[in-house]
Motif scaffolding. Structure first.
Motif, PDB file in Angstrom:
ATOM      1  N   ILE A  23      -3.526 -19.626  -9.661  1.00 24.53           N
ATOM      2  CA  ILE A  23      -2.926 -20.697 -10.440  1.00 24.53           C
ATOM      3  C   ILE A  23      -1.449 -20.368 -10.615  1.00 24.53           C
ATOM      4  N   GLY A  24      -0.608 -21.204 -10.039  1.00 23.39           N
ATOM      5  CA  GLY A  24       0.815 -20.919 -10.101  1.00 23.39           C
ATOM      6  C   GLY A  24       1.112 -19.594  -9.445  1.00 23.39           C
ATOM      7  N   GLU A  25       1.823 -18.734 -10.149  1.00 25.71           N
ATOM      8  CA  GLU A  25       2.198 -17.431  -9.596  1.00 25.71           C
ATOM      9  C   GLU A  25       1.204 -16.334  -9.946  1.00 25.71           C
ATOM     10  N   TYR A  26       0.019 -16.687 -10.450  1.00 26.33           N
ATOM     11  CA  TYR A  26      -0.965 -15.687 -10.861  1.00 26.33           C
ATOM     12  C   TYR A  26      -2.242 -15.756 -10.024  1.00 26.33           C
ATOM     13  N   ASP A  27      -2.770 -14.579  -9.622  1.00 30.39           N
ATOM     14  CA  ASP A  27      -4.129 -14.443  -9.097  1.00 30.39           C
ATOM     15  C   ASP A  27      -5.003 -14.027 -10.264  1.00 30.39           C
ATOM     16  N   ILE A  28      -6.038 -14.806 -10.526  1.00 33.53           N
ATOM     17  CA  ILE A  28      -6.856 -14.603 -11.724  1.00 33.53           C
ATOM     18  C   ILE A  28      -8.309 -14.339 -11.331  1.00 33.53           C
ATOM     19  N   VAL A  29      -8.908 -13.320 -11.947  1.00 34.24           N
ATOM     20  CA  VAL A  29     -10.307 -12.970 -11.736  1.00 34.24           C
ATOM     21  C   VAL A  29     -10.992 -12.944 -13.096  1.00 34.24           C
ATOM     22  N   LEU A  30     -12.180 -13.545 -13.188  1.00 36.82           N
ATOM     23  CA  LEU A  30     -13.012 -13.476 -14.384  1.00 36.82           C
ATOM     24  C   LEU A  30     -14.155 -12.511 -14.114  1.00 36.82           C
ATOM     25  N   LEU A  31     -14.259 -11.472 -14.935  1.00 30.70           N
ATOM     26  CA  LEU A  31     -15.226 -10.398 -14.716  1.00 30.70           C
ATOM     27  C   LEU A  31     -16.203 -10.298 -15.869  1.00 30.70           C
ATOM     28  N   ASP A  80     -20.672  -8.456 -25.109  1.00 31.39           N
ATOM     29  CA  ASP A  80     -20.956  -9.336 -23.970  1.00 31.39           C
ATOM     30  C   ASP A  80     -19.807 -10.301 -23.691  1.00 31.39           C
ATOM     31  N   MET A  81     -18.579  -9.858 -23.974  1.00 32.13           N
ATOM     32  CA  MET A  81     -17.432 -10.688 -23.655  1.00 32.13           C
ATOM     33  C   MET A  81     -17.059 -10.539 -22.184  1.00 32.13           C
ATOM     34  N   LYS A  82     -16.388 -11.537 -21.655  1.00 28.96           N
ATOM     35  CA  LYS A  82     -15.928 -11.519 -20.266  1.00 28.96           C
ATOM     36  C   LYS A  82     -14.472 -11.037 -20.258  1.00 28.96           C
ATOM     37  N   PHE A  83     -13.957 -10.793 -19.050  1.00 24.91           N
ATOM     38  CA  PHE A  83     -12.597 -10.277 -18.952  1.00 24.91           C
ATOM     39  C   PHE A  83     -11.765 -11.126 -17.996  1.00 24.91           C
ATOM     40  N   PHE A  84     -10.715 -11.659 -18.538  1.00 27.93           N
ATOM     41  CA  PHE A  84      -9.745 -12.459 -17.799  1.00 27.93           C
ATOM     42  C   PHE A  84      -8.691 -11.485 -17.269  1.00 27.93           C
ATOM     43  N   VAL A  85      -8.596 -11.352 -15.924  1.00 30.55           N
ATOM     44  CA  VAL A  85      -7.668 -10.408 -15.312  1.00 30.55           C
ATOM     45  C   VAL A  85      -6.682 -11.196 -14.455  1.00 30.55           C
ATOM     46  N   ALA A  86      -5.406 -11.062 -14.777  1.00 29.06           N
ATOM     47  CA  ALA A  86      -4.371 -11.789 -14.040  1.00 29.06           C
ATOM     48  C   ALA A  86      -3.395 -10.799 -13.419  1.00 29.06           C
ATOM     49  N   ARG A  87      -3.013 -11.084 -12.166  1.00 28.93           N
ATOM     50  CA  ARG A  87      -2.016 -10.271 -11.474  1.00 28.93           C
ATOM     51  C   ARG A  87      -1.046 -11.221 -10.783  1.00 28.93           C
ATOM     52  N   ALA A 134      -0.236 -10.656 -28.694  1.00 31.38           N
ATOM     53  CA  ALA A 134      -1.260  -9.806 -29.209  1.00 31.38           C
ATOM     54  C   ALA A 134      -1.397  -8.654 -28.287  1.00 31.38           C
ATOM     55  N   GLY A 135      -2.055  -7.624 -28.731  1.00 34.61           N
ATOM     56  CA  GLY A 135      -2.203  -6.447 -27.924  1.00 34.61           C
ATOM     57  C   GLY A 135      -3.286  -6.679 -26.948  1.00 34.61           C
ATOM     58  N   PHE A 136      -3.040  -7.511 -26.015  1.00 41.14           N
ATOM     59  CA  PHE A 136      -3.908  -7.559 -24.869  1.00 41.14           C
ATOM     60  C   PHE A 136      -3.463  -6.427 -23.966  1.00 41.14           C
ATOM     61  N   LEU A 137      -4.306  -6.037 -23.028  1.00 42.77           N
ATOM     62  CA  LEU A 137      -4.017  -4.857 -22.224  1.00 42.77           C
ATOM     63  C   LEU A 137      -3.175  -5.234 -21.025  1.00 42.77           C
ATOM     64  N   THR A 138      -1.998  -4.659 -20.941  1.00 45.71           N
ATOM     65  CA  THR A 138      -1.179  -4.804 -19.756  1.00 45.71           C
ATOM     66  C   THR A 138      -1.444  -3.608 -18.862  1.00 45.71           C
ATOM     67  N   VAL A 183      -7.518  -9.686 -20.574  1.00 44.53           N
ATOM     68  CA  VAL A 183      -7.771 -10.273 -21.884  1.00 44.53           C
ATOM     69  C   VAL A 183      -9.267 -10.516 -22.054  1.00 44.53           C
ATOM     70  N   PRO A 184      -9.890  -9.987 -23.087  1.00 50.09           N
ATOM     71  CA  PRO A 184     -11.287 -10.335 -23.359  1.00 50.09           C
ATOM     72  C   PRO A 184     -11.391 -11.798 -23.773  1.00 50.09           C
ATOM     73  N   VAL A 185     -12.341 -12.514 -23.185  1.00 51.68           N
ATOM     74  CA  VAL A 185     -12.562 -13.915 -23.538  1.00 51.68           C
ATOM     75  C   VAL A 185     -14.056 -14.124 -23.793  1.00 51.68           C
TER      76      VAL A 185
END
Length: 448
Positions: free
Chosen positions: A151-159, A193-200, A12-16, A72-74
């Motif tokens: 988690i694994g090879e990803y650094d994840i932030v929930l904003l 009021d959605m949150k944002f899942f940010v992975a790097r 899906a068109g999540f934002l890269t 990704v909005p969650v």
């Protein structure tokens, strides 16, 4: 009538958040039309039952890993246990299993005795990534870090954020590369009021894992919303993007509730040369169908109870493979049996852009369990001597069949009818009606 299925070479068109050259996120059987046939094709697996959702985002990111990040909005702040790094091979298995496919049939000898034809008629099936901004700065921008995980090879932030411009500024100051239209794309989700899942990508962890690609990210959550946020993906898109969705439920078929969902044209007889041109045929068919629906529809390419398939472009997924993709309702007491029969798979294909898909995709689960597949038939003519009366009648009918196959292919793809008939060679309409190939001299058959 003998037949076989051939094996081929086809969110899906999540934002890269990456350099401008980056691709958008996540999006044979002679032939199966897997996602490799489409440029910038993203893949998303959706598992849905009630308000529980598991989403698998298969990433085909191309570029330096230091440039990669995913937003990704969650609907909720996810706990660490709700996030998982999956395996690409399972998404590839779903793609192969549900891909549009060709099926071959071979005409019987109309002059053969009835019992010989009966024996030949028995089917033979082929196998088938962060610099942090300090807390004071975050507060001034209206951004709150709700959770952080590796988690694994990803650094994840929930904003969470109060305004899109503040979130865009925070991301830029934190070292994320943001496309120019990011704030506008983020704004509707902040209003909801959605949150944002940010992975790097964590480069150290990625190196230690030994992978040369990015594994899929998986999230499990509960929400009344059954949707995919495609609008973010348009912020750094270079044009229309293909999205393939594999939706699995235990009730039935999945469709969009805010866009038309239509079946891709299917079950047509085509000239046999399409076997060698399937990689050109199916994208051309999809392009014409997409234009016919004014570029505003999702196409159903496959609906099937995953306990079986007919014909099979790949074997059905095992219960273990289904569970790895998030199917959580399989029988815990006997996980090795009956998994597929509890799952209905819907494969949806969309080609989207901002003009024709201004809203995120919203889905609904139906009770429809009627099987459907994008399936195209090649019927090979009998090539032997046809001296009997039934053989002569067969040749007349065969010429009409070849004419219809040529016209069908032209209508499906927009290809030139004259070019099609030329490629048909000896199967071109008119040749068989004129008598076909002359019989072989009697002596050639004498010691064969």
């Amino acid at each position: 009538m003998r037949f076989r299925v051939l094996a081929a070479g086809m969110t899906a068109g999540f934002l890269t958040l990456a350099a401008p050259a980056a691709e958008a996120f996540c999006g044979f059987y002679v032939g199966k039309a897997d996602t490799s046939l489409f440029n910038e094709a993203s893949q998303v697996v959706l598992v849905r039952d009630g308000e529980r959702t598991v989403i698998t985002m298969s990433n085909d990111y191309k570029g330096e890993l230091t440039d990669f990040a995913l937003v990704v909005p969650v609907p909720v702040v996810l706990e660490r246990e709700q996030i998982h790094v999956g395996e690409r091979k399972y998404v590839e298995r779903l793609d192969a299993y549900s891909a549009p496919r060709l099926v071959e049939y071979f005409d019987e000898d109309p002059c053969a005795p009835p019992m010989a034809r009966l024996q030949d008629a028995l089917p033979s099936v082929g196998a088938p990534e962060g610099a942090r901004v300090d807390a004071v700065r975050r507060k001034s921008l209206g951004v709150t870090v709700e959770a952080e995980y590796t988690i694994g090879e990803y650094d994840i932030v929930l904003l969470s954020a109060k305004e899109s411009s503040g979130l865009e500024t925070w991301l830029r100051e934190s070292g994320y590369k943001i496309p120019p239209r990011a704030a506008k794309a983020l704004e509707p989700y902040i209003k909801q009021d959605m949150k944002f899942f940010v992975a790097r990508v964590n480069l150290k962890e990625h190196k230690s894992q030994g992978f040369n690609y990015l594994r899929p990210l998986q999230m499990a959550y509960e929400s009344k919303k059954f949707m995919l946020p495609i609008r973010l993906g348009m912020a750094n898109a270079k044009g229309p993007q293909d999205l393939v969705i594999y939706a699995m439920t235990r009730q039935g078929r999945v469709e969009s509730s805010n866009y038309r969902t239509v079946k891709i044209p299917s079950n047509m007889d085509l000239p046999v040369f399409v076997k060698e041109e399937f990689k050109q045929f199916y994208p051309a068919l999809f392009e014409k169908a997409h234009a016919r629906e004014e570029k505003r529809a999702l196409f159903t390419e496959y609906v099937w109870d995953m306990g079986w398939c007919d014909p099979c472009a790949a074997d059905p997924l095992s219960p273990q493979e289904l569970r790895a993709l998030g199917v959580f309702w399989l029988d815990e007491r006997n996980p090795t049996m009956g998994g597929g029969s509890q799952v209905v798979l819907t494969r949806l294909h969309a080609r989207y852009d901002g003009e024709h898909f201004p809203e995120d995709l919203v889905f609904q689960v139906t009770s429809d369990r009627q099987n459907f597949q994008a399936r195209y038939v090649l019927r090979h003519a009998f090539k032997g001597e046809l001296s009997c009366e039934a053989g002569k009648q067969y040749l007349k009918a065969l010429d009409n069949r070849h004419q219809q196959e040529a016209e069908t292919l032209a209508n499906l793809t927009g290809w030139d009818l004259g070019t099609i008939t030329k490629k048909m060679g000896d199967d071109a309409p008119g040749k068989k009606a004129a008598g076909g190939k002359p019989p072989e001299p009697w002596y050639r058959r004498l010691w064969r």
